[in-house]
Design a protein around this motif. Structure first.
Motif, PDB file in Angstrom:
ATOM      1  N   HIS A 175      88.156  52.294  49.339  1.00  0.00           N
ATOM      2  CA  HIS A 175      88.874  51.710  50.475  1.00  0.00           C
ATOM      3  C   HIS A 175      90.056  52.581  50.890  1.00  0.00           C
ATOM      4  CE1 HIS A 175      90.722  48.614  53.028  1.00  0.00           C
ATOM      5  NE2 HIS A 175      91.861  48.926  52.436  1.00  0.00           N
ATOM      6  N   VAL A 176      90.809  53.057  49.915  1.00  0.00           N
ATOM      7  CA  VAL A 176      91.998  53.864  50.202  1.00  0.00           C
ATOM      8  C   VAL A 176      91.615  55.216  50.793  1.00  0.00           C
ATOM      9  CG1 VAL A 176      93.854  55.157  49.049  1.00  0.00           C
ATOM     10  CG2 VAL A 176      93.535  52.722  48.577  1.00  0.00           C
ATOM     11  N   THR A 177      90.542  55.806  50.296  1.00  0.00           N
ATOM     12  CA  THR A 177      90.095  57.094  50.833  1.00  0.00           C
ATOM     13  C   THR A 177      89.643  56.953  52.280  1.00  0.00           C
ATOM     14  OG1 THR A 177      89.429  57.839  48.622  1.00  0.00           O
ATOM     15  CG2 THR A 177      88.491  59.014  50.497  1.00  0.00           C
ATOM     16  N   VAL A 178      88.976  55.862  52.597  1.00  0.00           N
ATOM     17  CA  VAL A 178      88.515  55.629  53.969  1.00  0.00           C
ATOM     18  C   VAL A 178      89.690  55.327  54.901  1.00  0.00           C
ATOM     19  CG1 VAL A 178      87.197  54.057  55.445  1.00  0.00           C
ATOM     20  CG2 VAL A 178      86.205  54.876  53.301  1.00  0.00           C
ATOM     21  N   CYS A 180      92.878  55.992  54.345  1.00  0.00           N
ATOM     22  CA  CYS A 180      93.968  56.979  54.231  1.00  0.00           C
ATOM     23  C   CYS A 180      95.322  56.288  54.125  1.00  0.00           C
ATOM     24  CB  CYS A 180      93.960  57.953  55.412  1.00  0.00           C
ATOM     25  SG  CYS A 180      92.465  58.949  55.518  1.00  0.00           S
ATOM     26  N   ARG A 181      95.358  55.188  53.361  1.00  0.00           N
ATOM     27  CA  ARG A 181      96.589  54.414  53.210  1.00  0.00           C
ATOM     28  C   ARG A 181      96.711  53.904  51.776  1.00  0.00           C
ATOM     29  NH1 ARG A 181      95.513  50.805  56.720  1.00  0.00           N
ATOM     30  NH2 ARG A 181      94.934  49.131  55.300  1.00  0.00           N
ATOM     31  N   LEU A 182      97.897  54.035  51.196  1.00  0.00           N
ATOM     32  CA  LEU A 182      98.132  53.533  49.841  1.00  0.00           C
ATOM     33  C   LEU A 182      97.950  52.019  49.802  1.00  0.00           C
ATOM     34  CD1 LEU A 182     100.951  54.462  47.375  1.00  0.00           C
ATOM     35  CD2 LEU A 182     100.652  52.070  48.018  1.00  0.00           C
ATOM     36  N   GLU A 183      97.311  51.541  48.731  1.00  0.00           N
ATOM     37  CA  GLU A 183      97.162  50.104  48.517  1.00  0.00           C
ATOM     38  C   GLU A 183      97.357  49.807  47.036  1.00  0.00           C
ATOM     39  OE1 GLU A 183      96.869  47.940  50.802  1.00  0.00           O
ATOM     40  OE2 GLU A 183      95.790  48.792  52.521  1.00  0.00           O
ATOM     41  N   HIS A 184      97.935  48.640  46.734  1.00  0.00           N
ATOM     42  CA  HIS A 184      98.038  48.239  45.329  1.00  0.00           C
ATOM     43  C   HIS A 184      97.680  46.766  45.178  1.00  0.00           C
ATOM     44  CE1 HIS A 184     101.921  45.945  45.340  1.00  0.00           C
ATOM     45  NE2 HIS A 184     102.152  46.689  46.403  1.00  0.00           N
ATOM     46  N   ILE A 185      97.148  46.440  44.023  1.00  0.00           N
ATOM     47  CA  ILE A 185      96.760  45.070  43.699  1.00  0.00           C
ATOM     48  C   ILE A 185      97.542  44.659  42.461  1.00  0.00           C
ATOM     49  CG2 ILE A 185      94.861  43.527  43.076  1.00  0.00           C
ATOM     50  CD1 ILE A 185      92.953  45.449  44.475  1.00  0.00           C
ATOM     51  N   GLY A 186      98.359  43.631  42.589  1.00  0.00           N
ATOM     52  CA  GLY A 186      99.227  43.216  41.494  1.00  0.00           C
ATOM     53  C   GLY A 186      98.519  42.458  40.395  1.00  0.00           C
ATOM     54  N   ASP A 187      97.439  41.769  40.752  1.00  0.00           N
ATOM     55  CA  ASP A 187      96.692  40.979  39.773  1.00  0.00           C
ATOM     56  C   ASP A 187      95.211  41.093  40.115  1.00  0.00           C
ATOM     57  OD1 ASP A 187      95.528  39.139  38.092  1.00  0.00           O
ATOM     58  OD2 ASP A 187      96.906  37.502  38.562  1.00  0.00           O
ATOM     59  N   LEU A 188      94.512  41.948  39.397  1.00  0.00           N
ATOM     60  CA  LEU A 188      93.105  42.199  39.707  1.00  0.00           C
ATOM     61  C   LEU A 188      92.221  40.990  39.435  1.00  0.00           C
ATOM     62  CD1 LEU A 188      92.925  45.837  38.402  1.00  0.00           C
ATOM     63  CD2 LEU A 188      92.144  45.136  40.658  1.00  0.00           C
ATOM     64  N   GLN A 189      92.648  40.147  38.509  1.00  0.00           N
ATOM     65  CA  GLN A 189      91.835  38.975  38.198  1.00  0.00           C
ATOM     66  C   GLN A 189      91.869  37.970  39.349  1.00  0.00           C
ATOM     67  OE1 GLN A 189      92.660  37.244  34.404  1.00  0.00           O
ATOM     68  NE2 GLN A 189      90.896  35.880  34.468  1.00  0.00           N
ATOM     69  N   ALA A 190      93.045  37.770  39.903  1.00  0.00           N
ATOM     70  CA  ALA A 190      93.168  36.849  41.034  1.00  0.00           C
ATOM     71  C   ALA A 190      92.806  37.549  42.345  1.00  0.00           C
ATOM     72  CB  ALA A 190      94.588  36.299  41.106  1.00  0.00           C
ATOM     73  N   ASN A 191      93.310  38.771  42.527  1.00  0.00           N
ATOM     74  CA  ASN A 191      93.078  39.612  43.710  1.00  0.00           C
ATOM     75  C   ASN A 191      93.065  38.815  45.011  1.00  0.00           C
ATOM     76  OD1 ASN A 191      92.637  41.771  45.370  1.00  0.00           O
ATOM     77  ND2 ASN A 191      90.523  42.140  44.749  1.00  0.00           N
ATOM     78  N   LYS A 192      94.248  38.378  45.404  1.00  0.00           N
ATOM     79  CA  LYS A 192      94.382  37.630  46.652  1.00  0.00           C
ATOM     80  C   LYS A 192      94.575  38.551  47.854  1.00  0.00           C
ATOM     81  CE  LYS A 192      96.374  33.696  44.187  1.00  0.00           C
ATOM     82  NZ  LYS A 192      97.558  32.823  43.984  1.00  0.00           N
TER      83      LYS A 192
END
Length: 325
Positions: A175-178, A180-192
């Motif tokens: 997703h980030v490569t497509v 071209c924007r930084l993204e972060h997920i704080g909780d991968l289990q919940a991933n809201k």
């Protein structure tokens, strides 16, 4: 009241304790040990703590620290810890100028990842960093990404390259490569966040930053942590961006692609891919041995790339029912 008692009053709220621990990169139990006197923070830990606590309490804590240390300047807030050391940046630039082409990618990426781990995970709470790079185009389009050089602190192994896989549109890296924007997920289990991602063993939070040059992309830097929302603080995200820019120096200009050429497929899950990587090193060695009898002898990186392309072809050609979803 001494500084330990004062800190104890601040972290008596469990959510605040967890927030501060995440902010400074330690386990929450470490804060409790500082309060009880079982252990004492190092100067850089205390500077991080001073940055993390609310402003209205910061001055009081710093005043109490005067009784703890004969040199309170040890605990002055040092913004340099939020920046990549200038000396290290110069070392990377020197390496870029002096290392032969064949060794440049491996040498620079390992340099940068080692330094990034030291600065982003000083307490060793658990982090993995991987360089994810675009596979060569197929019919003019990039169909997948490959995990490349990777390093980690426990519970991850030191060298992650042997566990490398192919990633696609189903992944945060994709997703980030497509985009071209930084993204972060704080909780991968919940991933809201609704961002595409799959959770690997030990991974709680993650961030990915695109590797860019002249508005073109070569992949991304992917970081995972055992801690909840570890990459939430802006100072930490700024470091991630900085180290990603240094990683970009390891790539050749022709390894960066126009974003419109990125058309990732959904790749099979890790368990399905693993069988295709069995015997990977032996096949690479055979390619190199066979090439020694031809006019063009293959170096190890070239042989590895050919083998990766063979695996990519096999995975992309799997029947739809063997792919996730």
């Amino acid at each position: 009241m001494d500084w330990r008692e004062f800190l104890g009053s601040i972290i008596s709220n469990a959510s605040e304790r967890d927030r501060i621990a995440t902010e400074i990169g330690v386990h929450s139990v470490t804060l409790s040990r500082w309060v009880s006197g079982e252990s004492s923070p190092r100067p850089h830990n205390m500077r991080q703590l001073l940055r993390a606590i609310p402003k209205q309490q910061r001055n009081q804590l710093q005043s109490l620290l005067e009784k703890y240390s004969s040199d309170v300047s040890d605990f002055d807030i040092d913004t340099s810890e939020q920046e990549i050391p200038y000396k290290f940046i110069m070392e990377v630039l020197d390496a870029r100028a002096s290392i032969p082409d064949l060794l440049r990618f491996w040498s620079i990426t390992r340099m940068v990842l080692q330094q990034a781990l030291r600065q982003l995970d000083p307490e060793g709470v658990g982090m993995a960093i991987t360089v994810v790079r675009c596979m060569p185009p197929r019919d003019g389009k990039i169909r997948s990404l490959r995990e490349s050089v990777g390093l980690g602190t426990p519970p991850w192994g030191g060298d992650l390259e042997e566990k490398a896989l192919l990633l696609g549109a189903e992944s945060l890296a994709g997703h980030v490569t497509v985009s071209c924007r930084l993204e972060h997920i704080g909780d991968l289990q919940a991933n809201k966040t609704f961002l595409p991602a799959y959770q690997v063993e030990h991974e709680v939070s993650a961030v990915a930053c695109p590797i860019m040059h002249a508005c073109r992309v070569a992949g991304c830097l992917l970081l995972s942590s055992t801690q909840l929302d570890y990459f939430g603080p802006e100072a930490r995200l700024s470091l991630v961006r900085g180290y990603t820019n240094l990683v970009a120096l390891a790539f050749n200009p022709d390894e960066f692609y126009d974003p419109e050429k990125i058309a990732l497929h959904i790749m099979p899950p890790p368990t399905r891919q693993q069988t295709f990587f069995d015997g990977f090193r032996q096949r690479v060695l055979k390619l190199m041995q066979d090439s020694s009898r031809s006019e063009k002898r293959l170096a190890s990186p070239e042989a590895e790339q050919l083998e990766w392309q063979q695996i990519e072809s096999a995975l992309l050609d799997l029947p739809p029912e063997n792919k996730p979803g």
